[in-house]
Write a protein that holds these residues in place. Sequence first.
Motif, PDB file in Angstrom:
ATOM      1  N   PRO A   1       0.667  -0.705   0.038  1.00  0.00           N
ATOM      2  CA  PRO A   1      -0.006  -0.266   0.037  1.00  0.00           C
ATOM      3  C   PRO A   1       0.775   1.291  -0.175  1.00  0.00           C
ATOM      4  CG  PRO A   1      -0.698  -1.365   1.224  1.00  0.00           C
ATOM      5  CD  PRO A   1       0.509  -2.116   0.976  1.00  0.00           C
ATOM      6  N   TRP A   2       0.442   1.947  -1.316  1.00  0.00           N
ATOM      7  CA  TRP A   2       1.562   2.857  -0.938  1.00  0.00           C
ATOM      8  C   TRP A   2       0.409   4.755  -0.998  1.00  0.00           C
ATOM      9  CZ3 TRP A   2       0.687   6.484  -5.186  1.00  0.00           C
ATOM     10  CH2 TRP A   2      -0.079   4.927  -6.800  1.00  0.00           C
ATOM     11  N   THR A   3       1.293   5.746  -0.965  1.00  0.00           N
ATOM     12  CA  THR A   3       0.793   7.268  -0.975  1.00  0.00           C
ATOM     13  C   THR A   3       1.509   7.967  -1.964  1.00  0.00           C
ATOM     14  OG1 THR A   3      -0.997   8.736  -0.145  1.00  0.00           O
ATOM     15  CG2 THR A   3       1.181   7.598   1.239  1.00  0.00           C
ATOM     16  N   PRO A   4       1.441   9.206  -2.986  1.00  0.00           N
ATOM     17  CA  PRO A   4       2.360   9.653  -3.129  1.00  0.00           C
ATOM     18  C   PRO A   4       3.283  10.671  -2.448  1.00  0.00           C
ATOM     19  CG  PRO A   4      -0.028  10.707  -3.947  1.00  0.00           C
ATOM     20  CD  PRO A   4      -0.361   9.616  -2.771  1.00  0.00           C
ATOM     21  N   ASP A   5       4.410  10.676  -2.065  1.00  0.00           N
ATOM     22  CA  ASP A   5       5.359  11.091  -1.376  1.00  0.00           C
ATOM     23  C   ASP A   5       4.995  12.793  -1.179  1.00  0.00           C
ATOM     24  OD1 ASP A   5       7.680  12.364   0.428  1.00  0.00           O
ATOM     25  OD2 ASP A   5       9.220  11.236  -0.914  1.00  0.00           O
ATOM     26  N   PRO A   6       4.933  12.794   0.315  1.00  0.00           N
ATOM     27  CA  PRO A   6       4.531  14.649   0.402  1.00  0.00           C
ATOM     28  C   PRO A   6       5.440  15.576  -0.146  1.00  0.00           C
ATOM     29  CG  PRO A   6       3.887  13.946   2.362  1.00  0.00           C
ATOM     30  CD  PRO A   6       4.508  12.625   1.524  1.00  0.00           C
ATOM     31  N   GLU A   7       6.585  14.783  -0.064  1.00  0.00           N
ATOM     32  CA  GLU A   7       7.468  16.116  -0.253  1.00  0.00           C
ATOM     33  C   GLU A   7       8.030  16.252  -1.910  1.00  0.00           C
ATOM     34  OE1 GLU A   7      11.558  15.355   1.938  1.00  0.00           O
ATOM     35  OE2 GLU A   7      10.237  15.525   3.622  1.00  0.00           O
ATOM     36  N   ASP A   8       7.424  15.140  -2.476  1.00  0.00           N
ATOM     37  CA  ASP A   8       7.714  14.697  -4.211  1.00  0.00           C
ATOM     38  C   ASP A   8       6.535  13.467  -4.572  1.00  0.00           C
ATOM     39  OD1 ASP A   8       8.023  14.477  -6.294  1.00  0.00           O
ATOM     40  OD2 ASP A   8      10.458  13.891  -6.483  1.00  0.00           O
ATOM     41  N   LYS A   9       5.950  14.497  -5.431  1.00  0.00           N
ATOM     42  CA  LYS A   9       5.048  14.036  -5.773  1.00  0.00           C
ATOM     43  C   LYS A   9       5.731  12.524  -6.875  1.00  0.00           C
ATOM     44  CE  LYS A   9       1.296  16.547  -3.986  1.00  0.00           C
ATOM     45  NZ  LYS A   9       0.056  17.654  -4.678  1.00  0.00           N
ATOM     46  N   ASN A  10       6.062  12.866  -7.550  1.00  0.00           N
ATOM     47  CA  ASN A  10       6.507  11.560  -8.479  1.00  0.00           C
ATOM     48  C   ASN A  10       7.226  10.508  -7.700  1.00  0.00           C
ATOM     49  OD1 ASN A  10       6.346  13.380 -10.115  1.00  0.00           O
ATOM     50  ND2 ASN A  10       7.980  14.848 -10.185  1.00  0.00           N
ATOM     51  N   ARG A  11       7.050  10.042  -6.032  1.00  0.00           N
ATOM     52  CA  ARG A  11       7.586   9.901  -6.029  1.00  0.00           C
ATOM     53  C   ARG A  11       6.625   9.114  -4.578  1.00  0.00           C
ATOM     54  NH1 ARG A  11      10.699   9.483  -8.710  1.00  0.00           N
ATOM     55  NH2 ARG A  11      12.563  10.088  -9.257  1.00  0.00           N
ATOM     56  N   VAL A  12       7.238   7.804  -3.763  1.00  0.00           N
ATOM     57  CA  VAL A  12       5.713   6.961  -3.048  1.00  0.00           C
ATOM     58  C   VAL A  12       6.035   7.198  -2.039  1.00  0.00           C
ATOM     59  CG1 VAL A  12       4.574   6.090  -4.929  1.00  0.00           C
ATOM     60  CG2 VAL A  12       6.026   4.875  -3.942  1.00  0.00           C
ATOM     61  N   VAL A  13       5.691   7.065  -0.694  1.00  0.00           N
ATOM     62  CA  VAL A  13       6.189   6.106   0.565  1.00  0.00           C
ATOM     63  C   VAL A  13       5.115   5.166   0.894  1.00  0.00           C
ATOM     64  CG1 VAL A  13       6.704   8.645   1.537  1.00  0.00           C
ATOM     65  CG2 VAL A  13       4.197   7.942   1.739  1.00  0.00           C
ATOM     66  N   TRP A  14       4.890   4.448   1.772  1.00  0.00           N
ATOM     67  CA  TRP A  14       4.548   3.404   2.114  1.00  0.00           C
ATOM     68  C   TRP A  14       3.370   4.162   2.812  1.00  0.00           C
ATOM     69  CZ3 TRP A  14       8.936  -0.794   2.988  1.00  0.00           C
ATOM     70  CH2 TRP A  14       9.236  -1.178   2.045  1.00  0.00           C
ATOM     71  N   LYS A  15       1.777   3.142   2.949  1.00  0.00           N
ATOM     72  CA  LYS A  15       0.967   3.598   4.013  1.00  0.00           C
ATOM     73  C   LYS A  15       1.340   2.841   4.854  1.00  0.00           C
ATOM     74  CE  LYS A  15      -4.268   4.503   3.991  1.00  0.00           C
ATOM     75  NZ  LYS A  15      -5.479   4.348   2.825  1.00  0.00           N
ATOM     76  N   GLN A  16       1.176   3.822   5.707  1.00  0.00           N
ATOM     77  CA  GLN A  16       1.431   3.024   7.434  1.00  0.00           C
ATOM     78  C   GLN A  16      -0.406   3.606   8.135  1.00  0.00           C
ATOM     79  OE1 GLN A  16       2.748   0.816   7.635  1.00  0.00           O
ATOM     80  NE2 GLN A  16       5.008   0.622   6.454  1.00  0.00           N
ATOM     81  N   PRO A  17      -0.600   2.366   8.875  1.00  0.00           N
ATOM     82  CA  PRO A  17      -0.009   0.995   9.803  1.00  0.00           C
ATOM     83  C   PRO A  17      -0.105  -0.191   8.506  1.00  0.00           C
ATOM     84  CG  PRO A  17      -1.596   1.501  10.584  1.00  0.00           C
ATOM     85  CD  PRO A  17      -2.157   3.082  10.038  1.00  0.00           C
ATOM     86  N   ASP A  18      -0.615   0.137   7.087  1.00  0.00           N
ATOM     87  CA  ASP A  18      -0.965  -1.061   6.068  1.00  0.00           C
ATOM     88  C   ASP A  18      -0.313  -1.440   6.341  1.00  0.00           C
ATOM     89  OD1 ASP A  18      -3.297   1.292   6.655  1.00  0.00           O
ATOM     90  OD2 ASP A  18      -3.925   0.737   5.118  1.00  0.00           O
ATOM     91  N   ALA A  19       1.029  -1.125   5.650  1.00  0.00           N
ATOM     92  CA  ALA A  19       2.031  -2.143   5.465  1.00  0.00           C
ATOM     93  C   ALA A  19       3.138  -2.315   6.314  1.00  0.00           C
ATOM     94  CB  ALA A  19       3.438  -0.833   4.668  1.00  0.00           C
ATOM     95  N   ASN A  20       2.865  -2.020   7.649  1.00  0.00           N
ATOM     96  CA  ASN A  20       3.096  -3.182   8.640  1.00  0.00           C
ATOM     97  C   ASN A  20       2.024  -4.012   9.117  1.00  0.00           C
ATOM     98  OD1 ASN A  20       5.867  -1.789   9.170  1.00  0.00           O
ATOM     99  ND2 ASN A  20       5.295  -0.168  10.559  1.00  0.00           N
ATOM    100  N   GLU A  21       1.357  -3.853   8.702  1.00  0.00           N
ATOM    101  CA  GLU A  21      -0.094  -5.118   8.849  1.00  0.00           C
ATOM    102  C   GLU A  21       0.438  -6.141   8.432  1.00  0.00           C
ATOM    103  OE1 GLU A  21      -3.739  -3.750   9.747  1.00  0.00           O
ATOM    104  OE2 GLU A  21      -3.398  -1.963  10.913  1.00  0.00           O
TER     105      GLU A  21
END
Length: 543
Positions: free
Chosen positions: A348-368
């Motif tokens: 699960p991911w969402t756009p990186d707030p610092e760069d919308k051309n990158r993604v960050v993992w959506k938490q806590p969903d990824a850890n679950e």
Amino acid sequence: MSDHRSASVQDRRLAPTDPGYRGARRANASPPPPEDLPPRSHRSGGGSGAGKMRILAWISIAATTLMVGGALTGYTVYRDALGSINKKDFEQDIIGTRPPDTGALNVLLVGSDTRAGKGNARYGQKLAREADAGGKRTDTIILLHISPNRDQARLISFPRDSMVDIPACKNETTKQTIQARRDMINSAYNSGGIACTISTLEKLTGIRIDHFAEVDFSGFKNIVDALGGIQICLKSGVNDKNSKLVLPPGKSLLDGEKALGFVRLRHYGDGSDIQRIRRQQLFLSKVVAKAMSSELLTDVPKLTGFIKAAAQSVTMDPDLANDPSQLIELAQSVQKLTTGGVKFTTIPWTPDPEDKNRVVWKQPDANELFNAIKADVELPSASPSASASASTKPKVAIKPEQVQVQVLNGTTTMGKAREVADMLAKEGFKVTGLGNYQATEGKSQATTEVRYAKNAAEGADYAGVLSAALTPKPAPTSGKVRPTTTDVYTPSVPAPTASASAKGAPVIQLVVGSDFKAVKPTKLPDSVNQSTVTASEQKNVCV
């Protein structure tokens, strides 16, 4: 394997606000495909980062599996195939403490667009000019997880431009240490190699990676051709100059060159990255199905050609490549995958707030998701009480919210009781309190225990529900222990809405030992389920 839990018994006090606690912690010659530059948007057809190489990594499963089939056609073919596999060790380049071995089989699958070699130099000419001769990149990182009992499996895809914390690791060529940094996840492979990628994933997921398999551009093409092509079906035709692919609506048989164009296709359908990822995953399921089909396994010349093509196209660690028993075990597990449908899940991911051309993992969903993998849970699963053994299954169904639990820390890890209590509360169990239990000579208790009072008429029933929710699953024991210390418990995680009362139920003791892995989650977050390609979707006629 070293155990990093080194806190003394004196320091093993309860820590309700412990900052170290982490509650939620993969034909005809046709023009070569054009270069596939990184996507510039994650909200349209630019790509989520799954990348052109996703297919290459997955093909390595089929490659490994079919080499096992060589044993059916004769020892010589099998022996020659094993001898053709490129081998690369990685364990000596791993820095730092690794996650424990749980008995699961975890294989990292990567697609390499190395420019070395005659077969690969023709692809991605611009990138080839920019990279050193023989340099390599990966845009695909997939983790194949097979449970300890080899009866469950899931493939986890990690978007290539996920922004993550990369730990210090060695460069596989120079052996120089690369400092820890925050960067795109695929930079771990590009700058450090396979060992750095494994270190990064182990640090991020807490899952130990046992082996790896890597396949490159020309390897992918050769494997698809050796299979006799893969048939796909399109809802609408394709005439895309970027991928140099022209296909009519309906069914088409793709050779290696066309398959490369298809899996790299961006401008199709709604142009979204999610749709592109699913197209690739559906294509891969067809590859594995064909590789495991009786049609191929009984065609000795065709199977022999496939085995040789697969062996020459794959790089593995020596422990896997040189061990026929492990290859056979992997092959048998993949056969089970094709029966029940391959589970493809993208983190699960969402756009990186610092760069919308990158993604960050959506938490806590990824850890679950990671916790579910470590607990080896088949999801979605039945309630814990439905999984209880015949000896502990209650006469009347007991729900988790009806089970009262006192959690005692039997290890030397500070805050462990609260960590486990939060896991139980999240699954609906009623945690009544925390405490410590000092094992013999102040050492960590080796095994986890579930205990109920001797005079509790239904104690075994309630204890059985709790036991069934734990990994590993301890057998309920009559007779409770005296805690060293006790404390109240205030939930720090949201609990599901209770549909039944625990009033009057016996209090069950959970003494957490060193072997404790996880509380089995009863469901995954919606974002995980939405990013998983189901078996029924894999059977769809057209995409």
